[in-house]
Motif scaffolding. Structure first.
Motif, PDB file in Angstrom:
ATOM      1  N   LEU A 345      22.385  44.697  21.999  1.00 37.49           N
ATOM      2  CA  LEU A 345      21.696  45.240  21.589  1.00 37.49           C
ATOM      3  C   LEU A 345      22.821  46.516  20.328  1.00 37.49           C
ATOM      4  O   LEU A 345      22.199  46.881  19.263  1.00 37.49           O
ATOM      5  N   ARG A 346      23.155  47.060  21.176  1.00 37.93           N
ATOM      6  CA  ARG A 346      24.124  48.521  20.331  1.00 37.93           C
ATOM      7  C   ARG A 346      25.335  47.527  19.296  1.00 37.93           C
ATOM      8  O   ARG A 346      25.306  48.023  17.944  1.00 37.93           O
ATOM      9  N   GLU A 347      25.675  46.362  19.839  1.00 43.90           N
ATOM     10  CA  GLU A 347      26.636  45.497  19.082  1.00 43.90           C
ATOM     11  C   GLU A 347      25.507  44.461  18.067  1.00 43.90           C
ATOM     12  O   GLU A 347      26.436  44.569  16.592  1.00 43.90           O
ATOM     13  N   VAL A 348      24.706  43.969  18.147  1.00 42.23           N
ATOM     14  CA  VAL A 348      23.856  43.186  17.224  1.00 42.23           C
ATOM     15  C   VAL A 348      23.714  44.383  15.962  1.00 42.23           C
ATOM     16  O   VAL A 348      23.114  44.215  14.897  1.00 42.23           O
ATOM     17  N   SER A 349      22.892  45.550  16.278  1.00 41.05           N
ATOM     18  CA  SER A 349      22.216  46.597  14.905  1.00 41.05           C
ATOM     19  C   SER A 349      23.198  47.214  14.082  1.00 41.05           C
ATOM     20  O   SER A 349      23.315  46.802  13.341  1.00 41.05           O
ATOM     21  N   VAL A 350      24.862  46.801  15.372  1.00 44.12           N
ATOM     22  CA  VAL A 350      26.371  46.771  13.950  1.00 44.12           C
ATOM     23  C   VAL A 350      26.239  45.448  13.154  1.00 44.12           C
ATOM     24  O   VAL A 350      26.256  45.534  11.530  1.00 44.12           O
ATOM     25  N   TYR A 351      26.417  44.428  13.195  1.00 45.46           N
ATOM     26  CA  TYR A 351      26.275  43.058  12.937  1.00 45.46           C
ATOM     27  C   TYR A 351      24.958  43.646  11.572  1.00 45.46           C
ATOM     28  O   TYR A 351      24.750  42.980  10.431  1.00 45.46           O
ATOM     29  N   GLY A 352      23.689  43.675  11.894  1.00 44.92           N
ATOM     30  CA  GLY A 352      22.193  43.722  11.432  1.00 44.92           C
ATOM     31  C   GLY A 352      22.648  44.482  10.114  1.00 44.92           C
ATOM     32  O   GLY A 352      21.883  44.260   8.579  1.00 44.92           O
ATOM     33  N   PHE A 353      23.422  45.830   9.996  1.00 44.71           N
ATOM     34  CA  PHE A 353      23.384  46.877   9.648  1.00 44.71           C
ATOM     35  C   PHE A 353      24.788  46.022   8.252  1.00 44.71           C
ATOM     36  O   PHE A 353      24.687  46.512   6.452  1.00 44.71           O
ATOM     37  N   LEU A 354      26.075  45.509   8.925  1.00 49.26           N
ATOM     38  CA  LEU A 354      26.819  45.517   8.258  1.00 49.26           C
ATOM     39  C   LEU A 354      25.946  43.642   7.528  1.00 49.26           C
ATOM     40  O   LEU A 354      27.135  43.369   5.967  1.00 49.26           O
ATOM     41  N   ASP A 355      25.196  42.909   7.797  1.00 51.83           N
ATOM     42  CA  ASP A 355      25.048  41.797   7.171  1.00 51.83           C
ATOM     43  C   ASP A 355      24.211  42.080   5.686  1.00 51.83           C
ATOM     44  O   ASP A 355      23.703  42.021   4.538  1.00 51.83           O
TER      45      ASP A 355
END
Length: 357
Positions: A345-355
């Motif tokens: 979840l921590r990693e996917v939050s970064v992906y979501g922010f960058l996307d």
């Protein structure tokens, strides 16, 4: 041009008959160990594994039994080593390097080559059977087994890379099946050590040999399976570093196909998400992360502002009235699946922010 054809090499060949046998033994062992050799290592190999030049792998076992039962034999070997070193240095066949902890090197690489070539090369018979007088591969193999058993095969071993190299030199000729999986492990550990030393070429060199040693049946073995997963995960990282994304994708797909447990599939999907993030394909990274979370029982809704606000309000309700002290004294999370989901979840939050910042 043949390396042993220089005047210096010819001179040494002409003098071979006058070199004492214990000195010749020292020089041959040194030639197998490298151009510059730690003095302590050379003494250990000379004392405990010198018989490999005559009896190959059997020489180690015979020598071990004699040393365990005869202290005088051990002392004699050490005395012989000191005499051989003194003779070789005084005759300029070895050069002493360093003061407190001495090491030795050959004055010229052609001298080392001459000593190395005194052991016969592998002929057709040696390629199919480990019989007869020890060939170069058999000596490499015996030395590798000795170094592995004497110093250990973990990445903490001071001579792990040397032991692995020795065994790799022989693995195409006389590798015993019982040593195949341990050698894969040694190549994996050696690649890690090489990576820590920033020796990028060696990282792949060791891992490639480990990969070549894998057999299809290994995937069915519960003993080999975790090792193979580790090999493939490192392989993915290397291909990513090289920019070979199609290859890394294929390897991850292979891991997913081979996975025996849900956790292994989750790890592979997380790895695949990272491969997409490296390429700035954050939407695909999110998709793979969502697949991994689904296996863990976590439903990650598609991103939209309504869902986002709903989750924020729900979180606020859950922590309403809680103090900082209450947070610090919360019990540790016991659910193994949720513990695994948190970093995803921590990693996917970064992906979501960058996307979609």
């Amino acid at each position: 041009r043949e390396r042993g054809s220089s005047k210096g090499a010819t001179y040494v060949r002409q003098r071979l008959a006058s070199i004492p046998q214990h000195v010749l033994k020292l020089l041959q062992l040194a030639a197998f160990l490298g151009f510059q050799i730690d003095g302590t290592l050379l003494e250990v190999v000379y004392t405990h594994a010198g018989d490999v030049l005559v009896n190959g792998l059997e020489g180690i076992e015979h020598r071990k039994k004699r040393l365990e039962s005869d202290d005088d034999d051990n002392n004699t070997s050490k005395t012989s080593f000191q005499q051989a070193v003194t003779w070789a240095v005084e005759d300029h066949l070895l050069t002493s390097v360093g003061d407190e902890v001495a090491s030795f090197r050959f004055p010229h690489d052609q001298l080392r080559q001459v000593m190395y070539e005194l052991v016969p090369n592998d002929d057709a018979e040696h390629h199919t059977r480990c019989e007869g007088p020890p060939s170069r591969s058999q000596v490499h193999y015996a030395l590798g087994i000795f170094l592995r058993d004497f110093y250990g095969d973990s990445n903490a071993s001071p001579y792990l890379l040397l032991a692995t190299y020795q065994l790799n030199q022989a693995c195409n000729h006389c590798l015993r099946e019982q040593d195949r999986l341990p050698l894969i492990r040694m190549n994996v550990e050696s690649s890690k050590v090489a990576q820590n030393r920033s020796a990028e070429n060696l990282v792949w060199e060791f891992l490639k040999i480990g990969i070549d040693l894998i057999q299809e049946s290994d995937w069915k073995s519960n003993v080999a399976y975790p090792l193979l997963l580790e090999v493939y995960n490192i392989w993915v990282e290397i291909e990513l570093h090289r920019g070979k994304f199609d290859k890394s994708d294929a390897l991850v797909a292979e891991i997913v196909r081979r996975a025996k447990k849900p956790d292994d599939t989750v790890n592979a999907l997380v790895l695949q998400a990272r491969t997409f993030s490296v390429r700035l394909q954050f939407d695909k990274a999110i998709h793979k992360s969502r697949e991994a979370l689904r296996i863990l029982g976590v439903k990650l809704p598609k991103s939209n502002h309504v869902n986002g606000m709903r989750e924020v309000l729900r979180a606020k309700r859950m922590v309403r009235g809680m103090t900082d002290d209450a947070f610090t004294h919360l019990p540790a999370m016991a659910d193994a699946k949720m513990r695994k989901a948190i970093p995803i979840l921590r990693e996917v939050s970064v992906y979501g922010f960058l996307d979609d910042p």
